[in-house]
Design a protein around this motif. Structure first.
Motif, PDB file in Angstrom:
ATOM      1  N   UNK A  25     -67.865   4.759  14.676  1.00  0.00           N
ATOM      2  CA  UNK A  25     -66.715   5.086  13.823  1.00  0.00           C
ATOM      3  C   UNK A  25     -67.061   4.925  12.336  1.00  0.00           C
ATOM      4  N   UNK A  26     -67.702   3.825  11.968  1.00  0.00           N
ATOM      5  CA  UNK A  26     -68.018   3.640  10.541  1.00  0.00           C
ATOM      6  C   UNK A  26     -69.080   4.629  10.063  1.00  0.00           C
ATOM      7  N   UNK A  27     -69.878   5.139  11.010  1.00  0.00           N
ATOM      8  CA  UNK A  27     -70.889   6.127  10.608  1.00  0.00           C
ATOM      9  C   UNK A  27     -70.319   7.537  10.470  1.00  0.00           C
ATOM     10  N   UNK A  28     -69.135   7.741  10.998  1.00  0.00           N
ATOM     11  CA  UNK A  28     -68.552   9.084  10.978  1.00  0.00           C
ATOM     12  C   UNK A  28     -68.142   9.488   9.563  1.00  0.00           C
ATOM     13  N   UNK A  29     -68.305  10.752   9.257  1.00  0.00           N
ATOM     14  CA  UNK A  29     -67.931  11.229   7.921  1.00  0.00           C
ATOM     15  C   UNK A  29     -66.593  11.973   7.933  1.00  0.00           C
ATOM     16  N   UNK A  30     -65.944  12.057   9.093  1.00  0.00           N
ATOM     17  CA  UNK A  30     -64.625  12.708   9.165  1.00  0.00           C
ATOM     18  C   UNK A  30     -63.596  11.898   8.374  1.00  0.00           C
ATOM     19  N   UNK A  31     -62.730  12.587   7.641  1.00  0.00           N
ATOM     20  CA  UNK A  31     -61.801  11.906   6.739  1.00  0.00           C
ATOM     21  C   UNK A  31     -60.900  10.916   7.480  1.00  0.00           C
ATOM     22  N   UNK A  32     -60.324  11.332   8.602  1.00  0.00           N
ATOM     23  CA  UNK A  32     -59.446  10.410   9.330  1.00  0.00           C
ATOM     24  C   UNK A  32     -60.225   9.206   9.867  1.00  0.00           C
ATOM     25  N   UNK A  33     -61.471   9.459  10.264  1.00  0.00           N
ATOM     26  CA  UNK A  33     -62.321   8.347  10.698  1.00  0.00           C
ATOM     27  C   UNK A  33     -62.617   7.386   9.553  1.00  0.00           C
ATOM     28  N   UNK A  34     -62.810   7.951   8.355  1.00  0.00           N
ATOM     29  CA  UNK A  34     -63.099   7.102   7.190  1.00  0.00           C
ATOM     30  C   UNK A  34     -61.964   6.090   6.979  1.00  0.00           C
ATOM     31  N   UNK A  35     -60.729   6.579   7.067  1.00  0.00           N
ATOM     32  CA  UNK A  35     -59.582   5.682   6.883  1.00  0.00           C
ATOM     33  C   UNK A  35     -59.547   4.606   7.964  1.00  0.00           C
ATOM     34  N   UNK A  36     -59.763   5.028   9.201  1.00  0.00           N
ATOM     35  CA  UNK A  36     -59.782   4.060  10.303  1.00  0.00           C
ATOM     36  C   UNK A  36     -60.905   3.042  10.120  1.00  0.00           C
ATOM     37  N   UNK A  37     -62.051   3.529   9.644  1.00  0.00           N
ATOM     38  CA  UNK A  37     -63.198   2.639   9.455  1.00  0.00           C
ATOM     39  C   UNK A  37     -62.893   1.589   8.386  1.00  0.00           C
ATOM     40  N   UNK A  38     -62.190   2.011   7.333  1.00  0.00           N
ATOM     41  CA  UNK A  38     -61.799   1.064   6.283  1.00  0.00           C
ATOM     42  C   UNK A  38     -60.929  -0.054   6.851  1.00  0.00           C
ATOM     43  N   UNK A  39     -59.943   0.342   7.663  1.00  0.00           N
ATOM     44  CA  UNK A  39     -59.063  -0.643   8.305  1.00  0.00           C
ATOM     45  C   UNK A  39     -59.846  -1.584   9.216  1.00  0.00           C
ATOM     46  N   UNK A  40     -60.722  -0.975   9.992  1.00  0.00           N
ATOM     47  CA  UNK A  40     -61.558  -1.749  10.909  1.00  0.00           C
ATOM     48  C   UNK A  40     -62.350  -2.817  10.149  1.00  0.00           C
ATOM     49  N   UNK A  41     -62.950  -2.396   9.052  1.00  0.00           N
ATOM     50  CA  UNK A  41     -63.764  -3.329   8.275  1.00  0.00           C
ATOM     51  C   UNK A  41     -62.894  -4.392   7.588  1.00  0.00           C
ATOM     52  N   UNK A  42     -61.704  -3.990   7.136  1.00  0.00           N
ATOM     53  CA  UNK A  42     -60.767  -4.973   6.562  1.00  0.00           C
ATOM     54  C   UNK A  42     -60.565  -6.142   7.517  1.00  0.00           C
ATOM     55  N   UNK A  43     -60.409  -5.803   8.788  1.00  0.00           N
ATOM     56  CA  UNK A  43     -60.103  -6.824   9.789  1.00  0.00           C
ATOM     57  C   UNK A  43     -61.338  -7.575  10.264  1.00  0.00           C
ATOM     58  N   UNK A  44     -62.468  -6.869  10.285  1.00  0.00           N
ATOM     59  CA  UNK A  44     -63.622  -7.459  10.966  1.00  0.00           C
ATOM     60  C   UNK A  44     -64.651  -8.121  10.058  1.00  0.00           C
ATOM     61  N   UNK A  45     -64.620  -7.819   8.752  1.00  0.00           N
ATOM     62  CA  UNK A  45     -65.600  -8.468   7.875  1.00  0.00           C
ATOM     63  C   UNK A  45     -65.337  -9.968   7.839  1.00  0.00           C
ATOM     64  N   UNK A  46     -66.331 -10.745   8.253  1.00  0.00           N
ATOM     65  CA  UNK A  46     -66.149 -12.189   8.324  1.00  0.00           C
ATOM     66  C   UNK A  46     -66.487 -12.873   7.017  1.00  0.00           C
ATOM     67  N   UNK A  47     -65.772 -13.891   6.734  1.00  0.00           N
ATOM     68  CA  UNK A  47     -66.074 -14.714   5.580  1.00  0.00           C
ATOM     69  C   UNK A  47     -67.131 -15.720   6.006  1.00  0.00           C
ATOM     70  N   UNK A  48     -68.238 -15.736   5.259  1.00  0.00           N
ATOM     71  CA  UNK A  48     -69.267 -16.740   5.512  1.00  0.00           C
ATOM     72  C   UNK A  48     -69.676 -16.832   6.990  1.00  0.00           C
ATOM     73  N   UNK A  49     -70.094 -15.727   7.524  1.00  0.00           N
ATOM     74  CA  UNK A  49     -70.513 -15.690   8.925  1.00  0.00           C
ATOM     75  C   UNK A  49     -71.687 -16.641   9.169  1.00  0.00           C
ATOM     76  N   UNK A  50     -71.702 -17.241  10.353  1.00  0.00           N
ATOM     77  CA  UNK A  50     -72.755 -18.216  10.676  1.00  0.00           C
ATOM     78  C   UNK A  50     -74.086 -17.548  11.032  1.00  0.00           C
ATOM     79  N   UNK A  51     -74.082 -16.232  11.132  1.00  0.00           N
ATOM     80  CA  UNK A  51     -75.252 -15.494  11.615  1.00  0.00           C
ATOM     81  C   UNK A  51     -76.478 -15.662  10.720  1.00  0.00           C
ATOM     82  N   UNK A  52     -77.617 -15.270  11.271  1.00  0.00           N
ATOM     83  CA  UNK A  52     -78.825 -15.105  10.449  1.00  0.00           C
ATOM     84  C   UNK A  52     -79.179 -13.618  10.476  1.00  0.00           C
ATOM     85  N   UNK A  53     -79.281 -13.032   9.304  1.00  0.00           N
ATOM     86  CA  UNK A  53     -79.637 -11.613   9.192  1.00  0.00           C
ATOM     87  C   UNK A  53     -81.117 -11.525   8.851  1.00  0.00           C
ATOM     88  N   UNK A  54     -81.875 -10.943   9.778  1.00  0.00           N
ATOM     89  CA  UNK A  54     -83.326 -10.908   9.606  1.00  0.00           C
ATOM     90  C   UNK A  54     -83.808  -9.482   9.413  1.00  0.00           C
TER      91      UNK A  54
END
Lengths: 328, 328
Positions: A25-54
């Motif tokens: 969904x976030x990779x899609x370039x369709x306009x309606x998908x773009x809006x949905x992707x923004x919402x998705x990221x609003x909800x899912x972006x974590x603050x200070x995630x415990x992960x390690x990005x390698x």
């Protein structure tokens, strides 16, 4: 909108199919998908995630897949969840993919605690698929502990990957020598750990020698003030015999703990978020113009003038934007 | 304005100091200079210049300067005028310049028919100084026959250089082997000629073998339909003994004549002009926003929100541009 809500819920629950759909969904370039992707990221972006990005790079044939498989399997056995995102710089000329092998990481791909995402084949200068940052964030939302972003050391992709990860690994084969080090100079500067692979069987002594060479070269490079004095380090390992992998994991955690203590860990992520912000902003600025019909009309007129060498490219650009401005 | 007029005249007359001043003018970011630079380029950009634009890359230590010196001196003896533009990818981390040696190309720098321009040290992602295209055009206006654009094969700079030149040369040292070829795969795809340097003394047989290896590797790559079947080629040369250089020049002209006949030569240049146009356009679009005080104010507010992880970078970018739009 309901589907986005349920997608959010499923990603948070760690559902890997939902995670894959979310990335699509976030990779899609369709306009309606773009809006949905923004919402998705609003909800899912974590603050200070415990992960390690390698970030991981290395030339083709050096054994990146085998390393990820062995390293990933070791961590999964220890109870971690491991995501692998491949950033595949598609060659502009051949149009072909460099990471084409679909049978890679067979063991890992069968593990429920693993998520493997091949990169989309996008035409993108520099090679990095534009949505890797989002994919990392989505893996974190799905509670993955380790996110490995793999790229082939071609062009600029490894620099871009290093700018969206916490720790950067450079995988090398035994041998190589001076020439190779010349080529790798830019990459060595961004590596936190240089890993000399294939330290097994006949190649073991060569691997040890190569590792010592790289360790020597690393001492010549300017240290990063942010890390303990003995970093960046060069290590040997064998993906085949699964030796040296625990040491790699220990060094990664050493670095993480040290940087967390000094505050660099979170600062680096925040600076990376600012870079992400700047790049989103630039893309949107350009899109704003590209939506303007007067702009597009002028552009196609001037494009022809430039092609016919009637006007300099700079003058053409200048004139277009002046005209668009005046008509506002 | 008078000064620009006289500068134009002097550049056209081939005055090398004027040429250097003209390049400095186009590199300047001062607003009044930008306007003067536009006028300068209006007058000096040549239609279908007779020049040959050569891109040259190779790892540090491979002998690029020595090659340019020997090759350039040979051509000057044949009556040609040779310009050398160095594109110096300054390292983002060390802040240092890779092409730092000021004593390079001593013989060539004393020749009246030569012009050598070291690259400005600009902070520019990817490494290519943004005004190389303009510098090429100015050298052509000053009637230089050959413009050599030299870059170190680090990151993306060689791809960018190849996109603003006619013919691309990759200089290699004898030896190397499989690893190196992996690294160079992306670069090999853009090279028209691979030149194995140092084919002299003890290294001669290694150079011949290396050349045969590269010739073999080139046969495996997809051919460009635009060129004769036996291109790209691998050749050996010795900058020290000045052998093989005439052959390089013959092959360059062979390629030029062939592409001129098929129309590819001019088409490639026109496509490069369109790329130049697109990049000028993008830069100006972004500048338009950066001049808007409301935009700048919002940007600094949202920057803080992004840093504090209160908003996703994408949402921040989206909100800024929506607000700016509404206020228009």
């Amino acid at each position: 909108m309901e589907s986005v809500k349920s997608l959010i819920k499923e990603v948070k629950a760690g559902n890997r199919r939902a995670l894959a759909r979310a990335i699509t969904l976030v990779e899609s370039t369709r306009t309606d998908h773009r809006d949905q992707a923004l919402l998705l990221m609003d909800e899912l972006l974590e603050k200070n995630s415990h992960s390690i990005r390698i970030g991981l790079t290395g030339t083709p044939g050096v054994g990146k897949s085998t390393f990820i498989e062995s390293f990933g399997m070791m961590l999964i056995k220890q109870g971690f969840k491991v995501a692998v995102l491949a950033v595949d710089p598609t060659s502009k000329l051949s149009g072909g993919s460099i990471l084409g092998d679909k049978t890679r990481m067979e063991l890992l791909s069968r593990e429920p605690a693993a998520f493997i995402r091949p990169s989309p084949s996008q035409e993108y200068q520099g090679g990095v698929a534009p949505k890797t940052r989002e994919a990392i964030a989505l893996c974190e939302a799905a509670n993955f502990d380790l996110i490995i972003v793999e790229t082939v050391g071609v062009g600029q992709s490894e620099v871009m990957v290093s700018e969206m990860t916490d720790i950067f690994l450079l995988l090398m084969a035994p041998g190589g020598g001076d020439e190779l080090q010349g080529v790798k100079r830019g990459i060595m500067e961004i590596a936190d750990l240089i890993l000399v692979n294939k330290a097994d069987g006949e190649l073991k002594s060569t691997a040890l020698r190569t590792c010592a060479d790289y360790a020597g070269a690393l001492r010549l490079l300017r240290k990063r003030q942010i890390d303990p004095d003995d970093f960046p380090k060069a290590l040997t390992l064998s993906s085949l015999e699964a030796t040296g992998l625990d040491k790699v994991w220990r060094e990664i955690n050493l670095l993480k703990d040290y940087r967390a203590k000094t505050g660099i860990w979170i600062d680096q992520r925040r600076n990376q978020s600012l870079d992400w912000f700047e790049s989103e902003l630039k893309n949107r600025m350009i899109q704003k113009f590209e939506k303007d019909s007067k702009f597009l009309e002028l552009k196609s007129v001037f494009k022809k003038e430039v092609w016919d060498e009637k006007i300099t490219p700079e003058r053409a650009a200048e004139d277009i934007l002046k005209t668009v401005e005046k008509n506002k």
